[in-house]
Structures are given as C-alpha cells and as structure tokens.
Design a protein around this motif. Sequence first.
Motif, PDB file in Angstrom:
ATOM      1  N   LEU A 191     -11.355  -2.322   7.915  1.00 31.97           N
ATOM      2  CA  LEU A 191     -10.141  -1.984   7.292  1.00 31.97           C
ATOM      3  C   LEU A 191      -9.437  -1.082   8.079  1.00 31.97           C
ATOM      4  N   ILE A 192      -8.092  -0.817   7.669  1.00 29.91           N
ATOM      5  CA  ILE A 192      -7.210   0.174   8.332  1.00 29.91           C
ATOM      6  C   ILE A 192      -7.453   1.378   7.278  1.00 29.91           C
ATOM      7  N   ALA A 193      -7.698   2.696   7.921  1.00 32.04           N
ATOM      8  CA  ALA A 193      -7.856   3.966   7.226  1.00 32.04           C
ATOM      9  C   ALA A 193      -6.517   4.454   7.580  1.00 32.04           C
ATOM     10  N   ARG A 194      -5.722   5.014   6.600  1.00 31.65           N
ATOM     11  CA  ARG A 194      -4.245   5.690   6.870  1.00 31.65           C
ATOM     12  C   ARG A 194      -4.256   6.984   6.271  1.00 31.65           C
ATOM     13  N   HIS A 195      -3.500   7.835   6.757  1.00 31.02           N
ATOM     14  CA  HIS A 195      -3.243   9.054   5.800  1.00 31.02           C
ATOM     15  C   HIS A 195      -1.763   9.307   5.919  1.00 31.02           C
ATOM     16  N   THR A 196      -1.371  10.143   4.965  1.00 32.38           N
ATOM     17  CA  THR A 196      -0.028  10.608   5.016  1.00 32.38           C
ATOM     18  C   THR A 196      -0.268  12.043   4.910  1.00 32.38           C
ATOM     19  N   GLU A 197       1.027  12.703   4.675  1.00 33.49           N
ATOM     20  CA  GLU A 197       0.802  14.128   4.309  1.00 33.49           C
ATOM     21  C   GLU A 197      -0.112  14.442   3.071  1.00 33.49           C
ATOM     22  N   LYS A 198      -0.035  13.569   2.181  1.00 31.97           N
ATOM     23  CA  LYS A 198      -0.646  13.911   0.764  1.00 31.97           C
ATOM     24  C   LYS A 198      -1.565  12.740   0.336  1.00 31.97           C
ATOM     25  N   GLN A 199      -1.914  11.693   1.237  1.00 33.25           N
ATOM     26  CA  GLN A 199      -2.941  10.979   0.784  1.00 33.25           C
ATOM     27  C   GLN A 199      -3.656  10.049   1.539  1.00 33.25           C
ATOM     28  N   ILE A 200      -4.925   9.814   1.511  1.00 30.32           N
ATOM     29  CA  ILE A 200      -5.704   8.928   2.203  1.00 30.32           C
ATOM     30  C   ILE A 200      -6.035   7.707   1.576  1.00 30.32           C
ATOM     31  N   SER A 201      -5.902   6.651   2.389  1.00 30.57           N
ATOM     32  CA  SER A 201      -5.933   5.290   1.815  1.00 30.57           C
ATOM     33  C   SER A 201      -6.366   4.119   2.719  1.00 30.57           C
ATOM     34  N   PHE A 202      -6.814   3.167   2.123  1.00 29.57           N
ATOM     35  CA  PHE A 202      -7.476   2.048   2.991  1.00 29.57           C
ATOM     36  C   PHE A 202      -6.838   0.529   2.688  1.00 29.57           C
ATOM     37  N   HIS A 203      -6.510   0.107   4.014  1.00 30.98           N
ATOM     38  CA  HIS A 203      -5.664  -1.209   3.722  1.00 30.98           C
ATOM     39  C   HIS A 203      -6.282  -2.279   4.585  1.00 30.98           C
ATOM     40  N   THR A 204      -6.230  -3.623   4.013  1.00 33.68           N
ATOM     41  CA  THR A 204      -6.973  -4.614   4.884  1.00 33.68           C
ATOM     42  C   THR A 204      -5.902  -4.997   5.997  1.00 33.68           C
ATOM     43  N   THR A 205      -6.643  -5.843   6.787  1.00 37.83           N
ATOM     44  CA  THR A 205      -5.606  -6.411   8.083  1.00 37.83           C
ATOM     45  C   THR A 205      -4.864  -7.231   7.899  1.00 37.83           C
ATOM     46  N   GLY A 206      -5.034  -7.978   6.745  1.00 34.82           N
ATOM     47  CA  GLY A 206      -4.075  -9.186   6.407  1.00 34.82           C
ATOM     48  C   GLY A 206      -4.611  -9.738   5.132  1.00 34.82           C
ATOM     49  N   ALA A 207      -4.032 -11.076   4.761  1.00 40.01           N
ATOM     50  CA  ALA A 207      -4.344 -11.754   3.506  1.00 40.01           C
ATOM     51  C   ALA A 207      -5.537 -12.349   3.667  1.00 40.01           C
ATOM     52  N   ASP A 208      -6.254 -12.706   4.942  1.00 45.06           N
ATOM     53  CA  ASP A 208      -7.462 -13.306   4.964  1.00 45.06           C
ATOM     54  C   ASP A 208      -8.783 -12.512   4.908  1.00 45.06           C
ATOM     55  N   ASN A 209      -8.431 -11.146   4.513  1.00 43.32           N
ATOM     56  CA  ASN A 209      -9.520 -10.338   4.324  1.00 43.32           C
ATOM     57  C   ASN A 209      -9.989 -10.252   2.962  1.00 43.32           C
ATOM     58  N   PHE A 210      -9.557 -11.110   2.108  1.00 43.87           N
ATOM     59  CA  PHE A 210     -10.001 -11.245   0.747  1.00 43.87           C
ATOM     60  C   PHE A 210     -10.717 -12.599   0.561  1.00 43.87           C
ATOM     61  N   ASP A 211     -11.979 -12.604  -0.066  1.00 38.72           N
ATOM     62  CA  ASP A 211     -12.701 -13.779  -0.230  1.00 38.72           C
ATOM     63  C   ASP A 211     -11.890 -14.788  -1.203  1.00 38.72           C
ATOM     64  N   ASN A 212     -10.999 -14.421  -1.948  1.00 38.97           N
ATOM     65  CA  ASN A 212     -10.400 -15.467  -2.699  1.00 38.97           C
ATOM     66  C   ASN A 212      -8.985 -15.821  -2.335  1.00 38.97           C
ATOM     67  N   GLY A 213      -8.478 -15.007  -1.227  1.00 38.12           N
ATOM     68  CA  GLY A 213      -7.393 -15.561  -0.640  1.00 38.12           C
ATOM     69  C   GLY A 213      -6.117 -14.707  -1.001  1.00 38.12           C
ATOM     70  N   GLN A 214      -6.422 -13.970  -2.010  1.00 35.05           N
ATOM     71  CA  GLN A 214      -5.385 -13.062  -2.686  1.00 35.05           C
ATOM     72  C   GLN A 214      -4.634 -12.119  -1.540  1.00 35.05           C
ATOM     73  N   PRO A 215      -3.475 -12.184  -1.536  1.00 38.24           N
ATOM     74  CA  PRO A 215      -2.487 -11.265  -0.322  1.00 38.24           C
ATOM     75  C   PRO A 215      -3.309  -9.930  -0.307  1.00 38.24           C
ATOM     76  N   GLY A 216      -3.217  -9.502   0.922  1.00 42.28           N
ATOM     77  CA  GLY A 216      -3.908  -8.201   1.244  1.00 42.28           C
ATOM     78  C   GLY A 216      -2.475  -7.173   1.367  1.00 42.28           C
ATOM     79  N   VAL A 217      -2.610  -5.900   1.695  1.00 45.78           N
ATOM     80  CA  VAL A 217      -1.715  -5.053   2.237  1.00 45.78           C
ATOM     81  C   VAL A 217      -1.854  -4.909   3.631  1.00 45.78           C
ATOM     82  N   SER A 218      -0.570  -5.298   4.258  1.00 41.76           N
ATOM     83  CA  SER A 218      -0.430  -5.408   5.825  1.00 41.76           C
ATOM     84  C   SER A 218      -0.391  -3.972   6.348  1.00 41.76           C
TER      85      SER A 218
END
Length: 681
Positions: free
Chosen positions: A652-679
């Motif tokens: 996963l990609i860990a990201r932080h801005t000034e006011k939020q920490i969030s986690f994102h996938t590296t691409g659509a193929d990161n989900f088992d069912n093929g749903q689009p991820g967050v680039s």
Amino acid sequence: APGERSPVVRRLLKTNGIQDAGTVVPSLPALVQAAEAGRAAGRTLVVLVDANSPFGFLAQVPRGLSAPTRCVALRASASAVCVRIPAQPRAVTLPFLEPISGFDLSPFNTLGFDEEVTALDWTDLQLRATPVRLLDVDLEALAASPPTGLPAGVHIAGAEAGARVSTLTQLQPWPTAVADIDGGCGEEGEATAPRLPPDAPECNALVVWWDLDFGNGRALTTCPRSIRALLASHSTPSWPTPPAHAVAAVNARHGLVHIHPPAPVTADMSLRVELSAALRLSVRATCPAQPEPNASSAVGGRVGLSAARWHFPMMHDQDRNGHYDAAIRRAVAAMPKGPGEGGESAPVLDIGAGSGLLSLMAARAGASRVIAVEVEPHVAATARSIVALNGAAKQVEVVGCHSTDLKLEPKARLVVSEILDVGLLGEGVMPSLEHAWSHLLAPGARCVPCGASVYAQLVHVPQQPYPLNFPLDAPVCGVNVSCLAYPDWHRYSGCRLHELVHTASSERACVFAFDFTRPCPPSPPALAPAAAAPPAGDCADGLRTSAGGTVPLNYAGEEPASVREDSANCGPGPRARRRERLVEFPVRPGTPAPNAVVFWFTLHLDAEEHLTTAPENLASCWGQALQIFPAPLKQSRVDSAAAVEQRQVVQLIARHTEKQISFHTTGADNFDNGQPGVSHK
C-alpha cells in the motif's frame, strides 16, 4: 426524508426499480397531504419510525392521518433505570466531581448537558435502582389522532387523563449489593466477565430505552445489552424489562440523563416525566435533599455546547494526564530563568488550551507566565474561571483566538498542545505548530509533544452493525443499497478495535515518524519504502537522546515528517504538503483477505514520556483510526531476504497531508475483484 436526504431516498427507489411505487416528501406536513391524496386512491399509508432517537422517538410519527394507516411497529414503550457510570475515557459526558491531576475543573461542567444521545453498549456502568416504565404508546392510534393536543394512544405512567407531566415516586434501590457491568469484550467481540470494583451508592445518570412490539411474536429493544443481561437474570414480573423474545438493536443509541450532583436512590427521589407539545420526551431525576441546578455548578441546560463534549472523556484519561504532567515539569525546569527580551520572562504557549489543564500544569511546574490560546469563546471563558478558581490568574492568561491570530512578545520558550484526533493530524497540529515556529517561538524552544510515530496493520472486518463506512455491495433484506455507499474510501473512521469483530491479517508496520521540534527540515523523498515496525512491546521507545536533544527514531532511514516541508511539492493555492511511502505488510498465514487498515500513533512527549493509542491500550481516550477499502486487498509473493521460501505481502501507499493520513493501492489490480483502486499519482 427531510432536506438533503430526499434525493438519496429517490436514488434508492430508482436503483431498485420502484420509483413509481411511492412518493418521497420532505416533511411531516407534506406527508399528511400525500396521505390525503393516497386515501382518494385507496392506498394504505405505512409508517416506519427510528428507535435510535430516544427522546424524539414519538415526534417522528405523523399525526392527523385520515388515510388507512398501518405502523410497522404496533406499540412502543419507554423505560429508564438509574445507574452509576464511573469516570472513564470514553465518549460519555461525565462531570468532573473530583480534582483532575490536582486541579478543580468543575466550572467546565457548565458546558455539559442535561441529556445526551450516545451508545452505551461498551460503557462500564453499575445499576443503582430497578427499572421504571415511563410511557406506553399505541402507534396506530397516535398516527390517527389530531395534530394538536395530547394524542390518543399515549399513556404517561402515573399521569392523570389528558396530562403531559407525571411524577414517579417510590423508586426502588437495586436489590443486590454490587451490580457492575463491564462494557469491554475480546478480539472477536465476546463479552468479558464483570471487573468493576464496588463503588459509591449514588447514581449519576438515567438510561432511557425503547421497546417496540411488531406483533406476531416479534419485538425489538434498544436497551443496552449489558443492562438487559443483568435485568434478565434478576428481574421480577413487576419490573418493566424488555420482552424476553425481543431482538436487541445492536449499536443502538441510548438516552442518557445526567443527575448532578449524584444522589442515592432513596424514598424521596422521584422522576419527572414530561411530553412536550411536539411529543419530545423529557425525564429528570429530583431529590429534595439535592440543591437545584444552577449555571455555575450543574451539568445541564446552559449552553449545550456540543464542541465541548469530547473534552470530558479526554480529561478523564488519567494516563494521558500523568504523562503530560511529567513531560511539562521537565520542560519548564529546563527553560532559561530570569527575564528575556524586553525584560519580560519568556512565556509558555498552550495551543488549543480547552479547559486550561495543561496551562495549569505548566504554572504549577514553575512557569511565571503562560499564554493559553483557545478559539471557542464559551470554552475560553470557562477556562478563565478554572484558572481563577485554582489560584493561577497571575500566571495564566487565557486568550480567546486562534493561535495563528496571536501576536506574542517575547517569543515563547515552550509550546504545549494536544490538538490531535484519532488519526493524529485531523485537528491541525502540523499547520498550528508550523505557524508557531515561524511567528511565536524563540530559537531553541521546546515542544511538548515533540514527535509521534504512526503504526498500521491490515485487518479483515466483516459486515457488522458498527458506525463505520462499510462497502454496501451486498443486498440488505433483498434491497440493493449500493447507491448509498460512501464514495470517499480514503477517509478513516474512529473506532475501538477491541469492540469490532475482526481478524488481524498482517504484521504491524511503522509508516511515519513526525518531528514537531524542527521548523524547516529538508523535504523527504516520495515513496520511500517503509520498514517493519519494532515488536509491539518496543513501540514506546520512539525517541533517543542525542547531543542536539530529542530526535525521532528513524525506522526506515528517512527524514521524519515535520511541521514544515519544502514548498516545491506544493501546487497553486493553499499549501498542500504531502509525503508518500510504499509499505509492505507481511500477511499472516491462514487469515482472511484484508479489507481494511487500522492505524494508531505513539505520542512522544519527551525522551521519557510516551503515550500509545495502540489497540491493546483499552483505556485510551483516542481509540484507533480505521480505513475500509471497497474490496479485499490482493496479496503478492515476494522473495524473502531472510529465508529461502517466499512470503505473502500486501503493498500500500501511505500518504499524509497537513491534516490527514490515508492509505492507497498501487493500482486497480490490488483488489481481488478487480474494482478500480486509488492511484498514487
């Protein structure tokens, strides 16, 4: 469906192909008009009510319906029981009856409430009286009654015919010597044995719940599960307990009415039950021996300031208070003595002072001047009263503004703050400290806290009745509710992981280290790989001492995040600083595919004092942050440098801005069912 809810309900009807089968109206008067039109067409009006509104339950029921009317619930009854809720760092507004860290904070009680709506299933409490029935309602008779006057079908216990007010007397103390309920549970949600010690006999709250009768042997209760279990094991036929066959509404909202000052359940205690013209239920406990509530000593009815609610469990967190007090004592002792620039002593700056507790700690530690900054006017005024009450008015000055609007000379030599949410950054600690370093702090100033480390773990969380942003891809009772799904999956919800049914699917990893003591470090590289976290028992040693003072440990060979980063990463408009890194989570064999990431932080107050919000710290006032993904995460195989065999990981990609920490996938193929991820781009 009032206001903005109307389009949502229309979208739900359209998604299920029944948009022509009903009408969505924005208010109860509009519903009555629609019912008149439906009567001419021979239609039957079906009324549903939400039991999660303990005081406004009856106000939801439309009245004056001349069309044939059926209520999904036929009858309803409200009951209450006197309880003692010990002070605890949970989301319950409990008044300060005893000193907090040696200070009298009782003026802050004026920012509390007479009543509140909250979830009590996980709250530790003790029964102090047998339950009483407040009122009974025939819902279909209520819907058919005129819109004015006391409606038909409503019977208030102990009230004369046509009266809206009743006084219930002769309350009975709970028959057992100690009646404690523990709200905790294990990792998979199982209840644990009672563990609360015996306490004082007084009660400090009333718990109000509803029982709904649907007919045909079906019933629902919003009684807290812990209270229901104890009532079921000790009740007598005369008690108004929930029906034995009633299904418990999991994660229901309960009514909590505060009794202040606390009082024992005796023969002269009574309950005043009132139903307003708008059918809002009000319950108050009265005792002749108790003083009448007033604006300076009681909990309820003054300002109703919802912004102040979270202060109460936070300041009831004794572990938090103790660590802050110790770190502030050391920091004040290390400050230069004597006058600074212009002949004045360099002050201590408290950002987001709230009640002024941290400012009072600094004054007690020897600070001759403390500037307590609080932006909320009601809270700032109350903090001034607290400072005066504790004899610190000559040392502590409460300023009612945002710290970014403050002008301070001479500059502060120490800044203390606790502007942190469950996800660490949500209350703006980074921009607030950035401004402080630029405008309010002297070179070499100290900072409490001085840093933080953020840890994360992948978990599998099945669908369950808990207030989280679960994906709504599966039908609910045959209804397609996918159109109601919360689209912003990179945002987190606050939770207490031990209250959730869950499985830990990976090992823990340290994803970010923050240093609050440096005004402008170099910008760290993007997507730097994260190293594994130290074992759980080592999470508290987040700082090491060096010649330059305290420095955050660097688990990944990367510059710690700071309150300021290089502006080269900022686009036009507001400075949108962010940092990213790639995190590999080793997956635990035999566990379900993870569909969420839980993260928490260890707060480094100084080199010796550390606070963790890890899941094993059940007493923390913060809890954890949980981000749920729209689908399970896909695992991949990587070669292990330490072993011949391969290992399963999730990246996963860990990201932080000034006011939020969030986690994102590296691409659509990161989900088992093929749903689009967050680039990450």
